[in-house]
Scaffold this motif. Sequence first.
Motif, PDB file in Angstrom:
ATOM      1  N   ILE A 103       1.205  45.892 -17.588  1.00 54.86           N
ATOM      2  CA  ILE A 103       2.050  46.884 -18.255  1.00 54.86           C
ATOM      3  C   ILE A 103       2.101  48.157 -17.420  1.00 54.86           C
ATOM      4  O   ILE A 103       1.071  48.776 -17.147  1.00 54.86           O
ATOM      5  N   GLN A 119       1.591  52.320 -27.275  1.00 54.13           N
ATOM      6  CA  GLN A 119       1.514  50.961 -26.744  1.00 54.13           C
ATOM      7  C   GLN A 119       0.086  50.613 -26.342  1.00 54.13           C
ATOM      8  O   GLN A 119      -0.393  49.510 -26.610  1.00 54.13           O
ATOM      9  N   TYR A 123      -2.232  47.448 -27.980  1.00 59.52           N
ATOM     10  CA  TYR A 123      -2.833  46.370 -27.183  1.00 59.52           C
ATOM     11  C   TYR A 123      -4.353  46.405 -27.270  1.00 59.52           C
ATOM     12  O   TYR A 123      -5.003  45.350 -27.271  1.00 59.52           O
ATOM     13  N   PHE A 139      -3.154  47.885 -17.487  1.00 59.81           N
ATOM     14  CA  PHE A 139      -2.213  48.997 -17.588  1.00 59.81           C
ATOM     15  C   PHE A 139      -2.177  49.770 -16.272  1.00 59.81           C
ATOM     16  O   PHE A 139      -3.223  50.050 -15.684  1.00 59.81           O
ATOM     17  N   THR A 195       6.858  45.486 -18.774  1.00 58.29           N
ATOM     18  CA  THR A 195       5.799  44.532 -19.089  1.00 58.29           C
ATOM     19  C   THR A 195       6.084  43.208 -18.400  1.00 58.29           C
ATOM     20  O   THR A 195       7.216  42.710 -18.429  1.00 58.29           O
ATOM     21  N   GLN A 216       9.548  49.360 -25.240  1.00 54.72           N
ATOM     22  CA  GLN A 216       8.312  48.756 -24.760  1.00 54.72           C
ATOM     23  C   GLN A 216       8.052  47.438 -25.479  1.00 54.72           C
ATOM     24  O   GLN A 216       8.544  47.214 -26.578  1.00 54.72           O
ATOM     25  N   THR A 217       7.284  46.581 -24.854  1.00 52.72           N
ATOM     26  CA  THR A 217       7.013  45.249 -25.394  1.00 52.72           C
ATOM     27  C   THR A 217       5.750  45.280 -26.242  1.00 52.72           C
ATOM     28  O   THR A 217       4.674  45.619 -25.738  1.00 52.72           O
ATOM     29  N   THR A 222       4.078  39.398 -26.342  1.00 52.02           N
ATOM     30  CA  THR A 222       3.357  38.809 -25.213  1.00 52.02           C
ATOM     31  C   THR A 222       2.366  37.750 -25.675  1.00 52.02           C
ATOM     32  O   THR A 222       2.145  36.754 -24.979  1.00 52.02           O
TER      33      THR A 222
END
Length: 235
Positions: A103, A119, A123, A139, A195, A216-217, A222
């Motif tokens: 990411i 984000q 995660y 990251f 990502t 953002q994912t 994911t």
Amino acid sequence: MDAKANAFRISGNSLIKQNLRQSNQLSLPPKWYTSQDYTIPTIGSMSLRRLSFLPALLLAASLAASAATPGVGQSAPDFTLPTPGGNSLTLSSLTSQGNVVLIVLRGYPGYQCPFSQQQFQLYQQAAAQFAALGAQVLFVYPGTDSKNLMSDALQMTGLAPLPANIHIVLDPTYQVVNQYGLRWNGPSETAYPSTFVVSKGGTIYFAHTGYSFSDQTPPSDTLAVINANTGATKP
């Protein structure tokens, strides 16, 4: 050619709500310029002096193309960056063990990006679900070289130890941002939030680049991609 490829995008600190307000105040509505807005001269209309610069221009174009954002089915460019703790971490040292969610954050574009904070927290909360699939999350935290980027990153992550499968590296010179073709060249900008899911061995099988602050994912996406790729049962 994709209009985005021809476009120029014209676009604080521990509390996410405060950062969101600051981000909204700083942001400008995007404006796109394409080649249709300009008259492109033909070679016949160029002077000999201008023609002498063509080799350099062609070389610059080829270098720009080599820094295109990698996509699904391509190898993830390897890199080594420092961690906030003063060590170094190489992408391939993680992909040799299994799946990696890579990411690239907006990081520190002059303030702590609230969307990067959010984000990262999501995660971190899902770390056990990724660990159950043998996956790690890396990251990349970019920011201006004139700042103490280590301190900025620690402000986002906090001082508590991270889960064993959650990692963060610093990119003060935009090494990886440029390597992955993600440099956001707007005023006070860093990188397009992106990502990638990388398989054991280094092949990308999911890729998403966001062209806005909040694009953002989430972890749910994911996790689903990794489950589908490994045949594992979704946690």
